[in-house]
Design a protein around this motif. Structure first.
Motif, PDB file in Angstrom:
ATOM      1  N   THR A  98       0.841  -1.199   0.000  1.00 51.40           N
ATOM      2  CA  THR A  98       0.000   0.000   0.000  1.00 51.40           C
ATOM      3  C   THR A  98       0.870   1.241   0.000  1.00 51.40           C
ATOM      4  O   THR A  98       0.729   2.122  -0.842  1.00 51.40           O
ATOM      5  CB  THR A  98      -0.897   0.034   1.266  1.00 51.40           C
ATOM      6  OG1 THR A  98      -1.661  -1.166   1.316  1.00 51.40           O
ATOM      7  CG2 THR A  98      -1.813   1.239   1.243  1.00 51.40           C
ATOM      8  N   GLY A  99       1.770   1.326   0.961  1.00 52.52           N
ATOM      9  CA  GLY A  99       2.638   2.493   1.093  1.00 52.52           C
ATOM     10  C   GLY A  99       2.276   3.307   2.319  1.00 52.52           C
ATOM     11  O   GLY A  99       1.104   3.445   2.660  1.00 52.52           O
ATOM     12  N   ASP A 100       3.315   3.842   2.973  1.00 54.81           N
ATOM     13  CA  ASP A 100       3.080   4.696   4.147  1.00 54.81           C
ATOM     14  C   ASP A 100       2.381   5.970   3.704  1.00 54.81           C
ATOM     15  O   ASP A 100       2.593   6.449   2.596  1.00 54.81           O
ATOM     16  CB  ASP A 100       4.426   5.061   4.799  1.00 54.81           C
ATOM     17  CG  ASP A 100       5.113   3.865   5.417  1.00 54.81           C
ATOM     18  OD1 ASP A 100       4.411   3.074   6.072  1.00 54.81           O
ATOM     19  OD2 ASP A 100       6.333   3.703   5.237  1.00 54.81           O
ATOM     20  N   ASP A 101       1.582   6.521   4.602  1.00 59.74           N
ATOM     21  CA  ASP A 101       0.872   7.748   4.275  1.00 59.74           C
ATOM     22  C   ASP A 101       1.861   8.896   4.082  1.00 59.74           C
ATOM     23  O   ASP A 101       2.872   8.978   4.765  1.00 59.74           O
ATOM     24  CB  ASP A 101      -0.110   8.096   5.397  1.00 59.74           C
ATOM     25  CG  ASP A 101      -1.118   9.140   4.948  1.00 59.74           C
ATOM     26  OD1 ASP A 101      -2.109   8.744   4.314  1.00 59.74           O
ATOM     27  OD2 ASP A 101      -0.912  10.343   5.216  1.00 59.74           O
ATOM     28  N   SER A 103       1.706  11.817   4.920  1.00 62.73           N
ATOM     29  CA  SER A 103       1.784  12.766   6.034  1.00 62.73           C
ATOM     30  C   SER A 103       2.912  12.458   7.010  1.00 62.73           C
ATOM     31  O   SER A 103       3.259  13.291   7.837  1.00 62.73           O
ATOM     32  CB  SER A 103       0.449  12.806   6.783  1.00 62.73           C
ATOM     33  OG  SER A 103       0.169  11.527   7.305  1.00 62.73           O
ATOM     34  N   GLN A 112      -0.877  12.542  -2.623  1.00 64.69           N
ATOM     35  CA  GLN A 112      -0.657  11.096  -2.651  1.00 64.69           C
ATOM     36  C   GLN A 112      -1.626  10.472  -3.651  1.00 64.69           C
ATOM     37  O   GLN A 112      -2.754  10.916  -3.793  1.00 64.69           O
ATOM     38  CB  GLN A 112      -0.707  10.454  -1.284  1.00 64.69           C
ATOM     39  CG  GLN A 112      -1.942  10.674  -0.440  1.00 64.69           C
ATOM     40  CD  GLN A 112      -1.754  10.040   0.936  1.00 64.69           C
ATOM     41  OE1 GLN A 112      -0.731   9.454   1.242  1.00 64.69           O
ATOM     42  NE2 GLN A 112      -2.761  10.155   1.769  1.00 64.69           N
ATOM     43  N   PHE A 114      -2.566   6.780  -4.647  1.00 68.64           N
ATOM     44  CA  PHE A 114      -3.513   5.720  -4.303  1.00 68.64           C
ATOM     45  C   PHE A 114      -4.623   5.584  -5.349  1.00 68.64           C
ATOM     46  O   PHE A 114      -5.799   5.448  -5.015  1.00 68.64           O
ATOM     47  CB  PHE A 114      -4.093   5.916  -2.891  1.00 68.64           C
ATOM     48  CG  PHE A 114      -3.067   5.779  -1.814  1.00 68.64           C
ATOM     49  CD1 PHE A 114      -2.336   4.605  -1.671  1.00 68.64           C
ATOM     50  CD2 PHE A 114      -2.791   6.825  -0.937  1.00 68.64           C
ATOM     51  CE1 PHE A 114      -1.357   4.476  -0.690  1.00 68.64           C
ATOM     52  CE2 PHE A 114      -1.814   6.703   0.054  1.00 68.64           C
ATOM     53  CZ  PHE A 114      -1.107   5.527   0.170  1.00 68.64           C
ATOM     54  N   ASP A 115      -4.229   5.629  -6.617  1.00 66.96           N
ATOM     55  CA  ASP A 115      -5.157   5.378  -7.713  1.00 66.96           C
ATOM     56  C   ASP A 115      -5.680   3.944  -7.584  1.00 66.96           C
ATOM     57  O   ASP A 115      -6.840   3.662  -7.869  1.00 66.96           O
ATOM     58  CB  ASP A 115      -4.379   5.575  -9.024  1.00 66.96           C
ATOM     59  CG  ASP A 115      -5.191   5.278 -10.257  1.00 66.96           C
ATOM     60  OD1 ASP A 115      -6.403   5.562 -10.260  1.00 66.96           O
ATOM     61  OD2 ASP A 115      -4.617   4.753 -11.235  1.00 66.96           O
ATOM     62  N   ILE A 116      -4.784   3.055  -7.144  1.00 66.38           N
ATOM     63  CA  ILE A 116      -5.162   1.657  -6.896  1.00 66.38           C
ATOM     64  C   ILE A 116      -4.661   1.276  -5.498  1.00 66.38           C
ATOM     65  O   ILE A 116      -3.802   1.955  -4.957  1.00 66.38           O
ATOM     66  CB  ILE A 116      -4.532   0.707  -7.951  1.00 66.38           C
ATOM     67  CG1 ILE A 116      -3.024   0.967  -8.071  1.00 66.38           C
ATOM     68  CG2 ILE A 116      -5.215   0.874  -9.298  1.00 66.38           C
ATOM     69  CD1 ILE A 116      -2.306  -0.010  -8.977  1.00 66.38           C
ATOM     70  N   ASP A 117      -5.205   0.199  -4.944  1.00 68.84           N
ATOM     71  CA  ASP A 117      -4.689  -0.294  -3.667  1.00 68.84           C
ATOM     72  C   ASP A 117      -3.842  -1.533  -3.913  1.00 68.84           C
ATOM     73  O   ASP A 117      -3.719  -2.002  -5.052  1.00 68.84           O
ATOM     74  CB  ASP A 117      -5.835  -0.524  -2.664  1.00 68.84           C
ATOM     75  CG  ASP A 117      -6.825  -1.594  -3.123  1.00 68.84           C
ATOM     76  OD1 ASP A 117      -6.409  -2.551  -3.811  1.00 68.84           O
ATOM     77  OD2 ASP A 117      -8.021  -1.478  -2.771  1.00 68.84           O
ATOM     78  N   ILE A 119      -4.185  -4.638  -3.299  1.00 73.28           N
ATOM     79  CA  ILE A 119      -4.857  -5.834  -3.823  1.00 73.28           C
ATOM     80  C   ILE A 119      -5.148  -5.655  -5.311  1.00 73.28           C
ATOM     81  O   ILE A 119      -4.940  -6.576  -6.121  1.00 73.28           O
ATOM     82  CB  ILE A 119      -6.130  -6.129  -3.002  1.00 73.28           C
ATOM     83  CG1 ILE A 119      -5.688  -6.638  -1.619  1.00 73.28           C
ATOM     84  CG2 ILE A 119      -7.031  -7.152  -3.704  1.00 73.28           C
ATOM     85  CD1 ILE A 119      -6.775  -6.790  -0.604  1.00 73.28           C
ATOM     86  N   GLN A 120      -5.570  -4.471  -5.682  1.00 70.91           N
ATOM     87  CA  GLN A 120      -5.767  -4.187  -7.113  1.00 70.91           C
ATOM     88  C   GLN A 120      -4.429  -4.261  -7.852  1.00 70.91           C
ATOM     89  O   GLN A 120      -4.364  -4.739  -8.988  1.00 70.91           O
ATOM     90  CB  GLN A 120      -6.401  -2.797  -7.283  1.00 70.91           C
ATOM     91  CG  GLN A 120      -7.834  -2.754  -6.751  1.00 70.91           C
ATOM     92  CD  GLN A 120      -8.311  -1.348  -6.448  1.00 70.91           C
ATOM     93  OE1 GLN A 120      -7.527  -0.398  -6.418  1.00 70.91           O
ATOM     94  NE2 GLN A 120      -9.598  -1.194  -6.210  1.00 70.91           N
ATOM     95  N   GLN A 179       5.079  -8.874   8.858  1.00 67.21           N
ATOM     96  CA  GLN A 179       5.533  -7.948   9.886  1.00 67.21           C
ATOM     97  C   GLN A 179       6.474  -8.724  10.799  1.00 67.21           C
ATOM     98  O   GLN A 179       6.440  -9.955  10.843  1.00 67.21           O
ATOM     99  CB  GLN A 179       4.337  -7.483  10.734  1.00 67.21           C
ATOM    100  CG  GLN A 179       3.479  -6.410  10.121  1.00 67.21           C
ATOM    101  CD  GLN A 179       4.093  -5.035  10.245  1.00 67.21           C
ATOM    102  OE1 GLN A 179       5.097  -4.757   9.592  1.00 67.21           O
ATOM    103  NE2 GLN A 179       3.509  -4.183  11.060  1.00 67.21           N
TER     104      GLN A 179
END
Lengths: 280, 222
Positions: A98-101, A103, A112, A114-117, A119-120, A179
């Motif tokens: 996903t990627g860190d926010d 902020s 930012q 986030f056109d896709i997540d 899983i997409q 993790q």
């Protein structure tokens, strides 16, 4: 990489600058010790040399990379085009994140994407492997990527977490890097639950440097629990860094036969990963 | 409603410096409800600008400052005052500011920043639940919008940043949108809806500038 009985990967951050000497030095120290090296993608939303360039350099040095791709900085066109480029450069392992926010990083005013997540993204890579783009058109040829994803075995609520894991695997993820794992018994229970899945689960090993770091992880990293006994060991050690390496080695030893491999995150101490592996 | 917030007074002064005679326009709809451009705020602005040496030629509150015809008519009614003005300070959303700039030839200056389409939680508290994406999927997500309520807009479940209490890593005071969706679907017996992979959003439905013209249809309600 995925054919190994026990997969060993490690994580390498590309430099924050154009000089790659230290990056390549560390890669060479690890070259014969690990099966592949993950190259992070603007981790913590801080600008660094691109993971694609880092991976391409590893390929040139004869080292197998895992190309980490986040959804934060690029839209579906840019990601697919980077993937095709990566394939042409000899990169075969990708890890969809996903990627860190934005902020938390050093470009807080940036947009930012986030056109896709993630899983997409996994579905899109699976499509490229079949020669189809996200837009539904055909590629000339197809890619041949090993698709990986991240996994937090202990995220809550459990049912929601398992659904997300299922979705990633349904979308086409074949390997999972987790993790940090410290609580082996809890991890063993998780592995029992997913034993029928035909995916490789590579357990995260985050090398502890001090008791303070362990407390920080317990407080701030969701799903990560460093047991009290380990914290005590670090606290009473004259050389906590060395103790951290020992704990990592011991954890890896125990994980053999439980996980399909380990992914070592040494947070700047990558040159000491061989010491860990010698202890195993 | 459209949530707006007044700019810093120092920035407003900076923007109107160089003009002497100022006309002030407020909005009787959203900006009144968010207390950023209603009668009270327009009066306060008038008073403040006078202390800063500006001459206020007049002021008005347009019922809907984004309504182009209504705005044109209002300015026609105030024509003599507008003629004496060097600029109009508009205390409305960006749509309102542009309806004004469409209606007069003198400079039009925004006094507010336009933030989001907001729900009123209670008096003076607004939150964003819809980002007007043009591609509503609330029926799949238990009536909670992941594109808006999740800071990353993730459509297929939470990221790794949801903590053990179900809170969001970006804002620890905010419940993870996906935990909310999970709980909402579970309560309604619709958890199976979460198992399907939601494809990437169709952003072609959300291109700007947006435009919609209603067409009369035979047999429609009107």
């Amino acid at each position: 990489m995925l054919n190994k009985d026990f997969i060993i990967t490690a994580e390498l951050q590309p430099p924050k600058g154009p000089s790659v000497d230290e990056f390549l030095n560390k890669a060479h120290i690890l070259k014969t010790k690990v099966d592949a090296l993950n190259v992070t993608d603007n981790q913590r939303a801080i600008v660094r040399l691109s993971s694609l360039a880092g991976c391409a350099m590893l390929v040139r040095e004869g080292i197998t990379p895992v190309f980490q791709i986040t959804c934060r900085d690029r839209n579906r066109l840019a990601i697919q085009s980077d993937l095709l480029g990566a394939h042409a450069l000899g990169i075969r392992n990708v890890l969809a994140i996903t990627g860190d926010d934005i902020s938390i990083g050093d470009h807080r005013g940036a947009k930012q994407v986030f056109d896709i997540d993630s899983i997409q993204l996994i579905s899109i890579i699976a499509g490229l492997n079949k020669g189809i783009t996200a837009g539904g058109s055909s590629l000339a040829g197809h890619t041949d990527f090993n698709i990986g994803a991240t996994l937090n075995p202990f995220a809550r609520p459990e049912e929601l977490n398992m659904m997300r894991f299922e979705k990633k695997s349904m979308a086409g993820a074949k390997f999972f890097q987790t993790q940090p794992i410290y609580d082996i018994n809890a991890f063993k229970k998780f592995m029992e639950k997913v034993k029928d899945k035909e995916v490789k689960i590579i357990a995260g090993i985050l090398v502890l440097k001090s008791a303070k770091m362990a407390h920080f992880l317990n407080k701030n990293l969701p799903g990560v629990h460093v047991p009290f006994a380990l914290i005590k060991e670090l606290e009473t050690s004259y050389d906590p860094k060395k103790k951290g390496l020992e704990i990592a080695a011991r954890t890896i030893q125990t994980l053999k036969g439980i996980a399909h491999g380990v992914h070592i995150m040494a947070m700047g101490m990558e040159e000491r990963i061989p010491e860990i592996l010698e202890m195993v | 409603m459209i949530i707006t917030k007044q700019k810093m007074l120092s920035d407003i002064i900076k923007a109107i410096t160089g003009y002497k005679n100022i006309f002030i326009t407020g909005c009787g709809s959203c900006a009144t409800l968010c207390k950023s451009g209603g009668e009270e705020e327009v009066a306060q602005m008038e008073k403040y600008l006078k202390t800063k040496g500006f001459n206020i030629t007049g002021s008005t509150i347009i019922d809907e400052a984004c309504h182009v015809l209504l705005t044109k008519r209002t300015y026609r009614e105030h024509l003599s005052k507008i003629k004496k003005s060097d600029a109009i300070l508009v205390m409305a959303c960006g749509a309102g500011v542009q309806a004004s700039s469409n209606s007069v030839e003198i400079p039009v200056i925004p006094a507010l920043d336009t933030l989001f389409l907001g729900n009123t939680i209670r008096f003076g508290v607004f939150e964003q639940y819809c980002s007007m994406c043009g591609d509503c999927l609330l029926e799949i997500t238990g009536g909670v919008c992941p594109a808006t309520r999740c800071p990353k807009g993730l459509l297929n479940g939470p990221c790794g940043g949801v903590d053990d209490d179900g809170m969001c890593e970006v804002d620890r005071t905010l419940k993870c949108a996906w935990v909310e969706i999970y709980e909402s679907l579970k309560k309604r017996g619709h958890l199976d809806r979460m198992k399907k992979i939601i494809p990437p959003k169709d952003y072609s439905k959300n291109r700007h500038p947006g435009s919609l013209t209603l067409k009369k249809r035979k047999g429609s309600a009107k």
